[in-house]
Scaffold this active site. Structure first.
Site, PDB file in Angstrom:
ATOM      1  N   GLU A 215      82.589 -16.094  -3.790  1.00 42.16           N
ATOM      2  CA  GLU A 215      82.316 -14.972  -2.873  1.00 42.16           C
ATOM      3  C   GLU A 215      81.094 -15.314  -2.024  1.00 42.16           C
ATOM      4  OE1 GLU A 215      83.853 -11.389  -5.656  1.00 42.16           O
ATOM      5  OE2 GLU A 215      81.859 -12.054  -6.188  1.00 42.16           O
TER       6      GLU A 215
ATOM      7  N   CYS B  63      82.897  -2.817  -7.560  1.00 40.57           N
ATOM      8  CA  CYS B  63      81.554  -2.688  -6.979  1.00 40.57           C
ATOM      9  C   CYS B  63      81.591  -2.027  -5.600  1.00 40.57           C
ATOM     10  CB  CYS B  63      80.885  -4.054  -6.875  1.00 40.57           C
ATOM     11  SG  CYS B  63      81.926  -5.311  -6.135  1.00 40.57           S
TER      12      CYS B  63
END
Lengths: 653, 653
Positions: free
Chosen positions: A321, A417
């Site tokens: 990521e 998240c």
């Protein structure tokens, strides 16, 4: 209500200072209140059929002794609840709601009961592996979860004036302070996922305890020193492989490859990076650390001038990521996590405090209207974790290197998240519109709204009337309680090539008063003073720096702060086949019935004449084209209708 | 020399029938003899410093009882030696070399000694896990290695007339036949990696034993039936997860998702797929199975009209080295394994036997001159496994989804399937130039050469004089031993838009004699008859089908069969920045000193005016361009100079 310690820099105004009255943000913030927070509460309670269960509330119930069972979800599951609570706090600040506050108090009660005697608080380690506390800072997110809880506690204290949650988190912070630091007997660790750094600064500002500032500074200064703490603790755990999952790139993944002051490029996991840089900026401001601030500026430049999508998305690869290298911004395999754009907004807001410079405000606005907003559906119940700039659904379903790309928004995520992160950002949006200090007010965002501000302890109301972002005309009424000599500084957006500002009907010489993208008007303001701002907002064909190989020969349509995209629903399949002549006229048109009311862009373009009539895979190039009408919609609103292709960067011809 | 059984279809001529005398192939085939075979022998003997050890010879030494130690390398390591031996056989056929033959005989001696009493032969299972023979056909490549050994044995018998190796492999084939089949007590298995299917047909043609044809047909017919054999054997092994590594795509990965006759699209591992299809075509020809042939045609169309790079590369994703979906042909993340292009040549050659159709010959030629040749360096000692169409070295070093892309050719590979595969193909190239039957000779490839052929048992010499592929003029002298009435059919390449053929100075009406891409000239040929062929060979700007999203607005330069690319060495960095005007003149020029002598393409193009003067990442599009001269080289010769960027598909403007 609580009040914050000042570090001398212009401070964001409190959330509740700004009441949105526009068609763009007011309804989105109401959506947070009416739909998103209740929906996410259900998600945290595992009450939404068909989506991954969160376990977050259940974990706290068990840890508080009010339920039986074992820990569920990921090691950082507590942070989802923390972000939800933080969003609730901002919402309560702007819109008191006794029922919601009662619910939040019950959750806080649970949190307090879950806390251990020594102040420790993390349901995973309380329930699952109590003996492993603080033994793997690299992977296990204890300090990250602590940070989110601290942010929530400060926000709740700010919103309600209630200290209980704040006290719980101070006890935890005290415990953490007793465990980590350079003093003999303490662990020399720092978090694998930065977050607590900026949270400790918030806690410090709320309660004034310098230990929290010192602890934040310690985490930042310790990071990246050799021998690498993450390897030392791995040895201590007896790990066979001290390198962990990320192998040769592991130090960079955690931004622990170098002491932060020596870091020149943004590397590794994008959210971690931007939370870290935000904390660095906070510490730099609190301590007057010019060297640290310089590191922040260097990293800012690298992120925003070399490694950011036109949408304000960051982190171009799914692997880790993460950031990759300068100008490597692939559109289809893009990661561009919603949380990373949110974190970029945090970093931008802090940099804007360090210096009133339009560059920071421009990036903040770009990320907010595009890469952040794309993360949530118009109905508030579906989310994107990953935000590509080009989607061909069929290939996403088949190709392994596109597994991370979802072509429809999701109800929730195993790693959730993003949804509560976007909720807390939008719920707190009021605090991004203005900042203020004793010398004046700094206007960063434009939106129909009424704000009640303080300048050097004196009251000032600012009313914005505007259809921004659909129109660049803003009428501002300045209402000091009594005459007030101060500066009002207005951001002149970087996207705007022609602007005018009038004060009480008289044109201002913008060149004379504009510095670094802000028009600074210093005068004695009287009640009823009018400022009229006109930002010319033509449709721009944006091009990328030639280093961005992926976008060579392509343009992205942008109007004001809004980046546009083509969707299959409006333009048929195979969007890459479309090419937009350099000189074709493009028209902006408000469509009140589309996607909640948006300005669309229409125009003529070309497509292959007979794309499937000739089945040869390769053939001599022929100029066979047909004219087609295209329609572009705001990027942030894609995937709210039928699933299909999407494209931001359009070929130019 | 041995002779082959005929199935009635035109047969490829023997390798040794064609002697190349040109500047293109003759030196490459000599390179195989002088450099590649000795180099690969050293590699197989672990004698090349700095490259991954092969262990292949050592494994056989141990299995033969002539050395001590344990098995080294991958489970299919025997196949590398097999392909090397096959290449040696072709080389010996065309160029007898007693020393090399003596070496080969020693290796064959070793192979015979390694063979078990029951005919079994595979050094991994002999040395490492004798009790696990035939227990995991899915992953362990026993039948694959057997197939390669059979191919080598047949080639060696053809080349030398020596039967020893052939007998060894017949004993192994007999053993395999005793283990697999539909008869009670036999295993109903088939190979995870097809290859033995086509090898058994070669063995059948060499020795005439119908059991080998039947066994090949059995493997093909059994494939894809339910219950899935690979799951049944996994259950028998007691595997916890019967799915294996490839999870939900597992059946397609092995082309075992459906019975082969029901397969309509090319899926899974590209090399496996194309070896399978080649075997299917062989069995269809031997058995007159029209249904099976129809399946071959359907799969051929899907591969070559939807899933093939312009270079003849196939398998567009690294994940599973596999086909993906129609028109998904990314240039930078391309896999396009050298072996897959080689396998496409095998499949094309077989389809061309089933029907004299230029489509097959065109693909064969495209793959051969581009995607195959790119796999070997000009010095014969370095290889590409993966053949992308666009390379930006810096990003390849940093991005996980580009880890499979090497920017420089490698000396050897841990999995070294490609180097000996390209050696055996090039060593056998003579057999691809012509095929023949009792009615005539069919000319598929053009190259300066002298061929000694047989038509219906009568001798015919064909001499080609040409600078092909650099020039499209070919002078052919036809020398039958005595007057001969037969058809000579010449492939009119699909890339050629204007061609003429003269016989003894008289122009032929091509439209009248051309069917499916072959000009068929039937007459009584006399010694000294001249055929002059002129294929107009202008530089073509090729475009891809609009479904290939990646190539929208781009062209690939092609001249004759040669696909071109830009390299950083000639054109500077950031090749994507270059755009080629639709109407700019392009010039072809032979450069005898470059890359062993190649035709380069030169012309004018545009680049961004001041690419790095403006550091804004995004800015309103401006028409700032400067003219630059570009130079393109044959794709197959890239990466023979300094490492750098490479690009096939050039933006057109």
């Amino acid at each position: 209500m609580g009040t914050l310690r000042s570090d001398g820099y212009p401070a964001p105004v409190p959330v509740q200072a700004v009441e949105f009255q526009d068609d763009f943000w007011a309804k989105r913030i109401q959506l947070i209140r009416d739909v998103v927070l209740p929906y996410q509460w259900d998600a945290l309670n595992d009450d939404i059929p068909g989506v991954a269960p969160s376990h977050a509330i259940q974990n706290f119930l068990i840890a508080a002794g009010e339920a039986e069972g074992s820990f569920g979800g990921l090691v950082f599951q507590d942070s989802d609840l923390a972000k939800w609570l933080e969003a609730v706090a901002y919402s309560l600040a702007a819109h008191p709601d006794p029922e919601l506050e009662e619910l939040a108090d019950q959750v806080i009660d649970l949190i307090e009961k879950a806390q251990r005697e020594d102040g420790y608080l993390n349901t995973y380690f309380i329930l699952a592996e109590p003996e492993k506390r603080w033994t793997n800072l690299r992977d296990w997110h204890e300090l990250y979860c602590a940070g989110h809880m601290m942010e929530a506690a400060v926000a709740y204290y700010e919103a309600t004036g209630k200290r209980r949650f704040l006290d719980v988190m101070c006890r935890f912070a005290d415990h953490i302070d007793s465990v980590f630091g350079t003093e003999p007997g303490k662990k020399r660790g720092y978090p694998g996922h930065p977050e607590i750094e900026l949270a400790l600064i918030k806690l410090y500002r709320a309660v004034g305890d310098e230990r929290y500032l010192k602890l934040s500074k310690y985490f930042i200064d310790e990071r990246g020193k050799q021998p690498y703490y993450f390897e030392e603790e791995a040895k201590e755990r007896g790990d066979r492989d001290i390198k962990g999952y990320w192998g040769k790139d592991r130090h960079a993944y955690y931004q622990a490859h170098l002491p932060v002051r020596e870091q020149k490029t943004a590397v590794g996991h994008a959210v971690r990076a931007l939370y870290l840089y935000s904390g660095m900026a906070d510490v730099a401001m609190e301590t007057g650390d010019e060297e640290l601030l310089k590191a922040c500026r260097t990293l800012w430049d690298n992120v925003t001038k070399k490694r950011m999508y036109v949408t304000g998305g960051v982190g171009s690869t799914a692997h880790g990521e993460a950031f990759t290298i300068d100008y490597d911004l692939p559109n289809d395999t893009a990661y561009a996590e919603t949380c990373a754009s949110i974190a970029l907004v945090f970093f931008a807001q802090r940099m804007l405090r360090t210096e009133l410079n339009g560059e920071y405000g421009d990036v903040l606005e770009r990320a907010l209207y595009n890469g952040v907003l794309s993360g949530i559906s118009l109905d508030g119940k579906k989310f994107f974790y990953v935000n590509p700039l080009e989607v061909w659904p069929e290939v996403c379903r088949h190709r392994n290197d596109l597994q991370h790309v979802k072509v429809t928004r999701q109800g929730w995520f195993g790693c959730a998240c993003c949804p509560p992160n976007i909720a807390r950002l939008l719920a707190s949006l009021g605090s991004y519109v203005y900042s203020a200090d004793s010398r004046g007010v700094y206007v960063h965002l434009y939106a129909g709204s009424t704000a009640k501000l303080q300048v050097g302890g004196r009251e000032l109301e600012i009313i914005q009337k505007t259809s921004y972002p659909w129109d660049g005309y803003i009428e501002i009424t300045v209402n000091p309680k009594e005459e007030l000599e101060c500066t009002l500084a207005f951001r002149i957006p970087g996207w705007c090539r022609q602007s005018s500002v009038k004060v009480n009907g008289r044109e201002i010489d913008l060149a004379a008063v504009t510095q670094k993208g802000y028009a600074r008007i210093s005068r004695t303001w009287k009640p009823g003073d009018k400022v009229e701002i006109d930002f010319s907002m033509p449709i721009e064909r944006m091009q990328a720096h030639p280093g961005v190989r992926e976008n060579a020969g392509k343009v992205a349509l942008q109007r004001g702060p809004i980046v546009y995209c083509l969707e299959e629903e409006d333009n048929g399949p195979n969007l890459s086949d479309i090419c937009l002549p350099r000189d074709s006229e493009l028209i902006a048109e408000f469509d009140k019935d589309l996607l909640g009311g948006v300005v669309v862009i229409k125009g003529s373009a070309f497509r292959s004449a007979d794309p499937f009539g000739d089945d040869r895979l390769y053939r001599p190039a022929e100029a066979g084209y047909r004219q087609v009408e295209i329609k572009a919609i705001p990027y942030s609103t894609w995937a709210n209708r039928s699933p299909g292709e999407m494209l931001v960067w359009i070929r130019q011809c």
